[in-house]
Design an enzyme around this catalytic site. Structure first.
Site, PDB file in Angstrom:
ATOM      1  N   ASN A 177      17.037  12.323  17.021  1.00  0.00           N
ATOM      2  CA  ASN A 177      17.872  11.416  17.799  1.00  0.00           C
ATOM      3  C   ASN A 177      19.071  11.074  16.931  1.00  0.00           C
ATOM      4  O   ASN A 177      18.907  10.546  15.836  1.00  0.00           O
ATOM      5  CB  ASN A 177      17.120  10.134  18.145  1.00  0.00           C
ATOM      6  CG  ASN A 177      15.896  10.390  18.998  1.00  0.00           C
ATOM      7  OD1 ASN A 177      15.898  11.275  19.845  1.00  0.00           O
ATOM      8  ND2 ASN A 177      14.837   9.627  18.782  1.00  0.00           N
ATOM      9  N   HIS A 190      18.316  11.886   9.655  1.00  0.00           N
ATOM     10  CA  HIS A 190      16.898  12.223   9.655  1.00  0.00           C
ATOM     11  C   HIS A 190      16.456  12.673  11.042  1.00  0.00           C
ATOM     12  O   HIS A 190      17.149  12.467  12.033  1.00  0.00           O
ATOM     13  CB  HIS A 190      16.054  11.018   9.221  1.00  0.00           C
ATOM     14  CG  HIS A 190      15.953   9.945  10.262  1.00  0.00           C
ATOM     15  ND1 HIS A 190      17.013   9.114  10.596  1.00  0.00           N
ATOM     16  CD2 HIS A 190      14.931   9.573  11.081  1.00  0.00           C
ATOM     17  CE1 HIS A 190      16.651   8.281  11.549  1.00  0.00           C
ATOM     18  NE2 HIS A 190      15.394   8.537  11.877  1.00  0.00           N
TER      19      HIS A 190
END
Length: 400
Positions: A177, A190
Site C-alpha cells: 500500500n 515497505h
C-alpha cells in the site's frame, strides 16, 4: 546470490535479513540482538463466517493500538539507534522481513473450521509479515536501484515458499500500500505479506474463472496466458514487453489507473520464477512504478497486489502469477472513491478508458535516477536482464 540471515526479536517473532548480492553486512550478536522489554505475544484474533456471502471475515480489534504515522525519529522500521530502538535491531540493513507486531492473522497456525455455517468462529490463524525495502525513511520503491529491487524480489520469492509450507495456509499474498490516500500507517517504504488460512474472496473468483477456462481447453491453456496473448496481439493497451514479462492495461480495467504485469511462462507464484525471470522482473517493475509516478506532478498512491495461485488442489493447476497495480487517482487533484455502485454492488464504473491510460503510460519518459549504493555492486554479482522495451505508438501498431 542474496545473503539471508534469520534471527528472532525479543518477543520471539522471526526477523530475516536479506542482503544485496555480494555485499554482505557483518552480523554480530551485539548489533542484531533485540534488547527491548517487549510483552509476550498475544493470542490470535478470530475469524467469523459470513453465511450471506460464504466468506470469512477476520476480526482483529487488537490492531486499534498499532503504530500510526509516527514522526521520522520514532519510525519502527528504521535501523535501530540509541534514541530509537526499532523493530530492526541492526544499525543498517538492505531488506528486512519480520513478523508484524500487530497481525491481522496469527501468530498461531492451524486449520479453520471446514464446514462453517451461521455463527461459526475460529482462531485467526495465519501469518502477517512486514517487508522493509530500504533503511532510508523517505522515498519509495521506484527510487531503489535495480540490485536492491532484485533483493526484494528474492525476499518475496523466499517468503512465498516458506509461508506456503506452513500448516493450514491456503494463500500467500505479497502487496504494497503506497500513499496516505491508500491508508498507509507508516511512511517508511515497505510492503507486507499475508498468509491466509482460507482462500480470499477475490482469489476465489479469479481461481474459479481460471479453472473453468482451463477445463474448457482440456488443460492445454490458461486464462491469464490467453488474455496476455490477446492483449499482445491487439497492442492498443500494451505498456511494455520484455523477454520474460509484459505489462498492459486490461481490456476491462476497473480502476482509473490499472496495470497488469504478467510473466510469459505460466508459474503459480514468485517462488517458481527462474533467476533470469527475477532479474528482469526487478527491472520491469521499477520501470512501471516510475511511469506511474511520472503521470502527475506528485507521487501516485497505489496498491501493488501479487496474485499467486492458491494452495488448493483444484485451483492451483490453472493458477498463473500476475501483478495487479491499481490506483484510485483519476486526475492530478481527483481520486475515485468506491461509493454505491462499487462498494455496495461490486459493479465498477471506470472514469477513464484503458486505451488512453496505456497510451499515456507508453509516452512517459522515465527519468534517470542516481543509482543507490545497492546498485553499485560489482557487475558479476548481478546479471542484468534484457530490458523491457516500451511499445511504439498505436499508429505504428507495433507489438510482439
Amino acid at each position: 546470490m542474496t545473503s539471508i540471515t534469520s534471527t528472532n526479536l525479543a518477543d520471539g517473532r522471526e526477523l530475516i535479513y536479506f542482503d544485496d548480492a555480494d555485499v554482505p553486512k557483518p552480523r554480530t550478536a551485539e548489533t542484531t540482538t533485540d534488547r527491548r522489554p517487549l510483552p509476550e505475544r498475544g493470542e490470535p484474533g478470530e475469524v467469523r463466517f459470513d453465511a450471506l456471502t460464504d466468506e470469512w471475515v477476520a476480526v482483529a480489534a487488537h490492531r486499534q493500538t498499532r503504530t500510526h504515522l509516527p514522526p521520522a525519529d520514532q519510525c519502527p522500521i528504521c535501523p535501530t539507534t540509541a534514541a530509537n530502538p526499532s523493530e530492526i535491531p541492526a544499525p543498517d540493513y538492505d531488506v528486512v522481513v519480520f513478523e508484524n507486531r500487530f497481525p491481522s492473522l496469527g501468530p498461531a497456525l492451524g486449520p479453520i473450521p471446514s464446514a462453517p455455517e451461521w455463527g461459526t468462529t475460529g482462531p485467526a490463524y495465519g501469518r502477517c509479515e512486514v517487508v522493509a525495502f530500504t533503511p532510508e525513511h523517505t522515498g519509495s520503491f521506484s527510487g531503489l536501484g535495480e540490485a536492491r529491487a532484485r533483493t526484494v524480489v528474492e525476499a518475496w520469492a523466499q517468503r512465498t515458499a516458506a509461508l506456503s509450507a506452513l500448516p493450514g495456509i491456503k494463500q500467500v499474498f505479497p502487496f504494497e500500500n503506497r500513499g496516505a490516500d491508500i491508508g498507509v500507517t507508516l511512511h517508511h517504504p515497505h510492503g507486507q505479506i499475508y498468509a491466509y488460512p482460507y482462500i480470499t474472496p477475490r482469489a476465489g473468483v479469479l481461481g474459479a474463472a481460471a479453472r473453468k477456462f482451463y477445463d474448457g481447453s482440456d488443460g492445454r491453456e490458461t486464462l491469464t496466458g490467453s488474455l496476455l496473448r490477446s492483449e499482445r496481439e491487439d497492442g492498443s493497451r500494451m505498456v511494455m514487453e520484455g523477454e520474460n514479462f509484459s505489462a498492459y492495461v486490461p481490456f476491462a480495467a476497473r480502476w482509473p489507473l490499472e496495470i497488469h504485469l504478467v510473466p510469459h511462462r505460466q508459474v503459480p507464484d514468485l517462488a517458481a520464477l527462474s533467476g533470469e525471470e527475477k532479474d528482469e522482473l526487478a527491472h520491469v517493475y521499477l520501470d512501471l512504478l516510475k511511469r506511474l509516478d511520472a503521470l502527475y506532478p506528485t507521487p501516485t498512491p497505489y496498491i501493488s497486489a501479487w496474485h499467486q495461485a492458491p494452495l488448493d488442489d483444484l485451483l492451483r493447476p490453472a493458477g498463473y502469477l500476475h501483478l495487479q497495480l491499481t490506483s484510485p487517482r483519476r486526475a492530478a487533484d481527483k481520486l475515485k472513491y468506491l461509493a454505491g455502485s462499487e462498494a455496495a454492488m461490486g459493479a465498477f464504473i471506470n472514469d477513464t478508458t484503458p486505451e488512453s491510460v496505456a497510451e499515456r503510460l507508453r509516452a512517459v519518459i522515465v527519468p534517470e535516477s542516481a543509482p543507490s549504493p545497492a546498485a553499485e555492486a560489482p557487475a558479476a554479482s548481478f546479471r542484468t536482464a534484457a530490458p523491457a522495451v516500451p511499445l511504439a505508438s498505436l499508429a505504428e501498431g507495433a507489438h510482439a
